[in-house]
Design a protein around this motif. Structure first.
Motif, mmCIF file in Angstrom:
data_model
loop_
_atom_site.group_PDB
_atom_site.id
_atom_site.type_symbol
_atom_site.label_atom_id
_atom_site.label_comp_id
_atom_site.label_asym_id
_atom_site.label_seq_id
_atom_site.Cartn_x
_atom_site.Cartn_y
_atom_site.Cartn_z
ATOM 1 N N HIS A 140 0.854 -1.180 0.000
ATOM 2 C CA HIS A 140 0.000 0.000 0.000
ATOM 3 C C HIS A 140 0.894 1.235 0.000
ATOM 4 C CE1 HIS A 140 -1.897 3.143 2.699
ATOM 5 N NE2 HIS A 140 -2.568 3.240 1.569
ATOM 6 N N SER A 141 0.570 2.205 -0.819
ATOM 7 C CA SER A 141 1.277 3.476 -0.864
ATOM 8 C C SER A 141 2.781 3.236 -1.057
ATOM 9 C CB SER A 141 0.963 4.284 0.396
ATOM 10 O OG SER A 141 1.405 5.607 0.272
ATOM 11 N N SER A 164 -3.009 1.920 -4.307
ATOM 12 C CA SER A 164 -2.537 3.304 -4.349
ATOM 13 C C SER A 164 -1.023 3.383 -4.213
ATOM 14 C CB SER A 164 -3.221 4.140 -3.249
ATOM 15 O OG SER A 164 -4.607 4.180 -3.453
ATOM 16 N N ALA A 166 2.605 4.472 -4.345
ATOM 17 C CA ALA A 166 3.208 5.807 -4.390
ATOM 18 C C ALA A 166 4.527 5.760 -5.159
ATOM 19 C CB ALA A 166 3.454 6.316 -2.974
ATOM 20 N N THR A 189 -6.199 1.788 -7.763
ATOM 21 C CA THR A 189 -5.943 3.213 -7.547
ATOM 22 C C THR A 189 -7.238 3.887 -7.111
ATOM 23 O OG1 THR A 189 -6.453 3.855 -9.822
ATOM 24 C CG2 THR A 189 -4.158 3.252 -9.332
ATOM 25 N N GLY A 190 -7.086 5.052 -6.522
ATOM 26 C CA GLY A 190 -8.258 5.830 -6.111
ATOM 27 C C GLY A 190 -8.271 7.164 -6.830
ATOM 28 N N SER A 191 -9.344 7.462 -7.527
ATOM 29 C CA SER A 191 -9.402 8.711 -8.295
ATOM 30 C C SER A 191 -9.392 9.939 -7.382
ATOM 31 C CB SER A 191 -10.637 8.730 -9.200
ATOM 32 O OG SER A 191 -11.816 8.610 -8.413
ATOM 33 N N ASP A 193 -7.721 9.853 -4.317
ATOM 34 C CA ASP A 193 -6.638 9.652 -3.357
ATOM 35 C C ASP A 193 -5.804 10.939 -3.305
ATOM 36 O OD1 ASP A 193 -4.088 8.891 -2.191
ATOM 37 O OD2 ASP A 193 -4.708 6.826 -2.487
ATOM 38 N N ALA A 196 -1.505 9.480 -3.548
ATOM 39 C CA ALA A 196 -0.980 8.793 -4.736
ATOM 40 C C ALA A 196 -2.022 8.853 -5.849
ATOM 41 C CB ALA A 196 -0.636 7.342 -4.406
ATOM 42 N N ALA A 198 -4.072 8.456 -9.276
ATOM 43 C CA ALA A 198 -4.194 7.317 -10.200
ATOM 44 C C ALA A 198 -3.273 7.500 -11.400
ATOM 45 C CB ALA A 198 -5.647 7.186 -10.654
#
Length: 198
Positions: A140-141, A164, A166, A189-191, A193, A196, A198
């Motif tokens: 994550h990240s 997500s 990074a 991914t998160g639009s 976020d 980080a 997308a």
């Protein structure tokens, strides 16, 4: 309201299919440096050092890298999503300080996946004859970005996934390395976020 009821019904239905309880413990590994690894595994009862399931099943190993300045044990949602369905989930406890070394963290993710899987061959381990041929790394990240760095020229890890991911800095770029990864990957991914994009 109908959508909420449908979601709750589906969640309850899926929850009833979980096969195993969640056992946990700590494994100390050495890859030229100390790697405290938090491990969660299919167990007969919930709890620390609980007996691992011994029904002949072999479990895939997943090594998961934490986000920047996050605790490696901050992922109970992932533990509850994978372990009851037959996965051994390991969290390397390295690179929690500032600044982290992303390249080393990616290598630790790979090492932990290999080392926990190899414990399936050690008669002194709780995982003896319990690890499957399949393994994965995830993150994550920061741990997601590091997964791209770790997966360079790797052929013995079945797959990798991240949430997500990074961008990494200092020595290597996750974006650059992602372009040459040759193993199957699943990327979330998160639009919206804020860390980080997308």
């Amino acid at each position: 309201m109908k959508k909420l009821l449908l979601f709750v019904s589906l969640f309850i239905s899926l929850s009833s299919f979980s096969l195993y309880k969640v056992g946990s413990g700590t494994v100390n590994l050495n890859n030229g440096h100390y790697i405290q690894t938090f491990v969660f595994y299919p167990a007969t009862v919930d709890g620390n050092n609980a007996p691992i399931v011994d029904d002949g099943t072999k479990f895939p190993v997943v090594s998961f890298g934490h986000g920047f300045v996050m605790s490696p044990t901050a992922y109970n949602w992932l533990v509850n999503a994978l372990v009851p369905y037959g996965y051994i989930l390991a969290f390397p406890g390295t690179e929690t300080g500032v600044p982290p070394n992303h390249s080393n963290f990616g290598k630790d993710e790979i090492y932990v996946a290999r080392a926990i899987k190899a414990l399936g061959d050690s008669s002194n381990s709780i995982f003896y004859r319990k690890t499957a041929e399949y393994n994965a790394i995830g993150g994550h990240s920061m741990g997601g970005g590091a997964s791209y760095l770790g997966m360079q020229n790797v052929s013995d890890i079945t797959t990798f996934f991240n949430f997500s991911a990074a961008e990494t800095f200092l020595n290597e770029s996750a974006i650059t390395k992602a372009k040459v990864c040759r193993r199957p990957a699943l990327v979330f991914t998160g639009s919206k976020d804020c860390i980080a994009p997308a």
